[in-house]
Design an enzyme around this catalytic site. Structure first.
Site, PDB file in Angstrom:
ATOM      1  N   GLY A  76     -29.743  14.087   8.296  1.00 24.39           N
ATOM      2  CA  GLY A  76     -30.329  14.797   7.162  1.00 24.39           C
ATOM      3  C   GLY A  76     -30.674  16.249   7.462  1.00 24.39           C
ATOM      4  CD  GLU A  92     -27.199   6.878  11.551  1.00 27.97           C
ATOM      5  OE1 GLU A  92     -26.382   7.244  10.711  1.00 27.97           O
ATOM      6  OE2 GLU A  92     -28.370   6.569  11.267  1.00 27.97           O
TER       7      GLU A  92
END
Ligand code: PEP
Length: 270
Positions: free
Chosen positions: A188, A182
């Site tokens: 986000g 990630e």
């Protein structure tokens, strides 16, 4: 052939009513899914609500965190036996939001708040060992910050994070982990990592697993990509040889979009 995983990290979203609605809608759409493991990771307050909604489906339940002690004076923490008693089979460990490695820093996130959970590589390693001792499957997150990527340090950062995460684990224990690459700058933010580049970094991670365990473990272990996975980019990601599924935040909070991700993951091995 590695079975893909599509895991939804709901973060600090959904009260119990909302969690029920979302889990029931996902169960309705994808409860009989085959060829892909689907995992819902609601906030701890909604674990049993979600468990009830996914009962008798092929969907699994995961927590977002674990503490390594079994019980005691650790206010606010949750132990392995507690997670098992809520029906968890998986647990996310070392998410960048818990490591204090934020990608896009909102205005109201002061430097103090960014470090508020402050998890280190060493605490991630302890949590993995605790999870394995209770036969929970850890979903272990690693990834570089934007400035680390810009400085060409991506491989070095993920290598160090993976090495410390698996320190002291036997090959068969490493085999039972799920890893998630990630890149912090992609979480986000809506900015997805280029699929070829994500695939390359996953290859680097697989190479580290081969060194820390062996080549067969490296070929068997599932490695996910996470960071702004959405219906419009999931197919390209899932076509990559090294990518075995996704760890998804925003797009897991809506049943239709999460359903599309599950369909893409299942189709990638069909
Ligand atoms: C995450 O929470 O791990 C994540 C990848 O979030 P998003 O999909 O919203 O980027």
């Amino acid at each position: 052939m590695r079975t893909p995983i599509m895991a939804g990290n709901w973060k600090m979203n959904c009260d119990n009513e909302e969690a029920w609605q979302l889990a029931a809608a996902i169960a309705d759409e994808k409860g009989d899914v085959e060829g892909c493991e689907v995992v819902l990771c609601p906030p701890a307050t909604a674990l049993t609500t979600v468990l009830a909604a996914i009962e008798d489906t092929n969907i699994g339940l995961g927590a977002q965190n674990i503490f390594w002690e079994e019980s005691g004076a650790y206010t606010g923490e949750l132990s392995g036996p507690m997670l098992l008693s809520c029906g968890c089979e998986y647990v996310i460990i070392g998410h960048s939001e818990r490591r204090g490695r934020f990608g896009s820093v909102a205005d109201d996130f002061t430097p103090e708040l960014q470090k508020v959970f402050g998890e280190s590589d060493a605490s991630v390693n302890r949590k993995i060992k605790a999870a394995l001792s209770y036969e929970l499957t850890p979903i272990v997150c690693v990834g570089e910050l934007l400035n680390e990527r810009q400085a060409g340090q991506t491989d070095e950062v993920v290598t160090s994070q993976v090495r410390t995460a698996v320190d002291g684990l036997a090959a068969d224990q490493i085999d039972s982990l799920v890893l998630a690459y990630e890149p912090v700058w992609a979480i986000g933010t809506g900015e997805v990592c280029d699929a070829d580049e994500a695939n390359r970094v996953l290859g680097v991670i697989r190479g580290i697993v081969a060194e820390c365990a062996d080549e067969s473990v490296a070929q068997e272990i599932r490695i996910l990509y996470g960071g702004s996975v959405k219906p419009d980019n999931v197919v390209g990601l899932m076509q990559q040889a090294e990518i075995d599924g996704g760890l998804v935040g925003g797009a897991s909070l809506e049943a239709d979009s999460f359903g599309e991700l599950i369909t893409a993951a299942s189709a990638s091995v069909a």
